[in-house]
Design an enzyme around this catalytic site. Structure first.
Site, PDB file in Angstrom:
ATOM      1  N   GLY A   9       0.809  -1.209   0.000  1.00  0.00           N
ATOM      2  CA  GLY A   9       0.000   0.000   0.000  1.00  0.00           C
ATOM      3  C   GLY A   9       0.843   1.261   0.000  1.00  0.00           C
ATOM      4  N   GLY A  55      -2.042  -6.209   0.145  1.00  0.00           N
ATOM      5  CA  GLY A  55      -2.431  -7.603   0.368  1.00  0.00           C
ATOM      6  C   GLY A  55      -2.628  -7.967   1.833  1.00  0.00           C
ATOM      7  CB  CYS A  95       2.100   5.139  12.116  1.00  0.00           C
ATOM      8  SG  CYS A  95       1.393   4.028  10.917  1.00  0.00           S
TER       9      CYS A  95
HETATM   10  C1  LIG Z   1      -1.701  -0.328   5.981  1.00  0.00           C
HETATM   11  C2  LIG Z   1      -2.064   0.878   5.203  1.00  0.00           C
HETATM   12  C3  LIG Z   1      -1.213   1.409   4.231  1.00  0.00           C
HETATM   13  C4  LIG Z   1       0.159   0.834   3.957  1.00  0.00           C
HETATM   14  O1  LIG Z   1       0.100  -0.420   3.355  1.00  0.00           O
HETATM   15  P1  LIG Z   1       1.402  -1.373   3.411  1.00  0.00           P
HETATM   16  O2  LIG Z   1       1.045  -2.514   2.518  1.00  0.00           O
HETATM   17  O3  LIG Z   1       1.559  -1.775   4.842  1.00  0.00           O
HETATM   18  O4  LIG Z   1       2.548  -0.574   2.897  1.00  0.00           O
HETATM   19  C5  LIG Z   1      -1.628   2.513   3.519  1.00  0.00           C
HETATM   20  N1  LIG Z   1      -2.829   3.088   3.760  1.00  0.00           N
HETATM   21  C6  LIG Z   1      -3.675   2.611   4.674  1.00  0.00           C
HETATM   22  C7  LIG Z   1      -4.990   3.261   4.867  1.00  0.00           C
HETATM   23  C8  LIG Z   1      -3.323   1.498   5.451  1.00  0.00           C
HETATM   24  O5  LIG Z   1      -4.169   1.048   6.368  1.00  0.00           O
END
Ligand SMILES: *Cc1c(COP(=O)(O)O)cnc(C)c1O
Length: 393
Positions: free
Chosen positions: A72, A201, A326
């Site tokens: 993400g 994922g 975070c």
């Molecule tokens: C977890 C998350 C991400 C980051 O995704 P990763 O696959 O952990 O890098 C980005 N945006 C939101 C809203 C998330 O919950």
């Protein structure tokens, strides 16, 4: 203490058994490089294109509009940086919100250092943006609106179709971080006028380190990673076939089971929320009461520290989060809880419990049985609570 009650599904989820079984052959049997020409490589290529079609179907896109990434965060970075660079001649203004994930916020801050102007929209007490404020923020040089589909901390779902309509009316690209929404809320990139959409994922039963981005046909994006011609030259690097197979399958299963899971999770969520608010005084729900993710419960308890609460819950085998992974470990209160107007001290006493397919009604009962005494125990040790009690006499 071993975790027995996992209530942190917004942070990550376990890999689903069906997904694990589906990806295992791609480690040692079909390990070929999808760009090669022989038998096992063709199996990899076939698996790659099947997964692409599965992810596309989950959001109403065409397979050739889906590109795999490493998660993400990468998808969010690519959307913002890729659009800012590709459309810099058209304009240098981006609109986002104050409650985005740090993968968006920190990318936006980086872009600000490089000549891009960014408007951060406010949200109301429930975490929803104002469509009026959005429309007012639009300038002739606005090239992108990036607003998350559903918030990872408080679960609030934005009016995505309405935002898409506004973006379309003004001829501005619309990106949404749908990491938390995928598989939990219906998504249709056509009906909602979404031009770019980020997915991950591991929030939906696939492994960590795999993600995808939808980019509408015709939209230009400068890549972040250069190298081979993989992913139509938009994302170089030998494809993570096991991860990709897992992501495709997890997305397909989640959408297939969405109705049933929404019903189950909404019932558990509302029972948990109601039970906590009824039993524990000086507590309040964060986020929208109804426009929220089916598995999200986020509550603030006055007079206590969320971090201490997490330790006592962990001692009972309960895994939860104090707002956002975070921000835990640092003293800054969550930017999302600040944006919905919580005072610092109330934001610090927040607890996020996020449920998914493996959680049960019995687990909810266990939490409701244990939580009131834990909160009371912490309040009994709190000087702020003592002051409050004195002031009431
Ligand atoms: C977890 C998350 C991400 C980051 O995704 P990763 O696959 O952990 O890098 C980005 N945006 C939101 C809203 C998330 O919950």
């Amino acid at each position: 203490m071993k975790t027995k009650y996992y209530f942190d599904n917004a942070a990550t989820t376990p890999v689903r058994e069906e997904v694990l079984q589906a990806i295992l052959p791609y480690f040692r049997e079909y390990y070929g490089n999808a760009s090669s020409v022989y038998g096992i490589a063709k199996e990899s290529k076939k698996a790659l294109e099947k997964a692409r079609a599965q992810v596309a179907a989950a959001i109403g896109a065409k397979p050739e509009e889906v590109y795999f990434t490493a998660g993400g965060s990468e998808s969010d970075n690519l959307a913002l940086r890729g659009i800012a660079e590709a459309y810099q001649k058209k304009g240098n203004h981006i609109i986002t919100t104050k409650i985005e994930h740090h993968a968006i916020l920190h990318t936006a801050e980086y872009l600000e250092k490089h000549g891009v102007e960014v408007t951060y929209l406010n949200v109301d007490e429930f975490g929803r943006i104002s469509l009026e404020e959005l429309e007012k923020a639009i300038r002739p040089e606005t090239i992108l609106i990036s607003i998350m589909f559903a918030n990872n901390e408080i679960g609030t779902i934005q009016p995505i179709a309405e935002i898409g309509a506004i973006a379309k009316k003004h001829g501005i690209l619309f990106h949404t971080d749908a990491v938390q929404a995928l598989g939990h809320v219906p998504i249709d990139v056509e009906k909602m006028n979404i031009d770019l959409l980020s997915m991950s994922g591991h929030k939906l039963g696939a492994p960590k380190g795999i993600g995808a981005i939808y980019i509408r046909k015709g939209v230009a994006v400068t890549p972040l990673i250069f190298g081979g011609a993989q992913e139509s030259k938009r994302r170089a690097g030998t494809e993570n076939i096991p991860g990709i197979v897992g992501m495709g399958m997890a997305a397909e299963l989640a959408v297939k089971e969405m109705e049933e899971m929404t019903e189950k999770l909404t019932a558990m969520r509302d029972k948990l929320i109601r039970g906590i608010l009824e039993q524990i005084p000086h507590s309040r729900l964060n986020g929208h009461p109804t426009e929220r993710l089916p598995g999200n419960c986020n509550i603030s308890f006055e007079f206590i520290e969320g971090e201490s609460l997490l330790l006592l819950l962990d001692a009972l085998g309960i895994a939860a989060s104090s707002g956002s992974a975070c921000t835990s470990g640092s003293l800054d209160p969550s930017h999302v809880l600040m944006a919905i107007g919580l005072p610092h001290e109330v934001a610090h006493g927040s607890l996020r419990l996020t449920m998914d397919r493996d959680n049960t009604e019995e687990e909810i009962d266990f939490i409701l049985e244990k939580l009131p005494a834990i909160v009371q125990r912490l309040r009994d040790m709190s000087p702020v609570y003592e002051d409050y009690l004195k002031s009431q006499k």
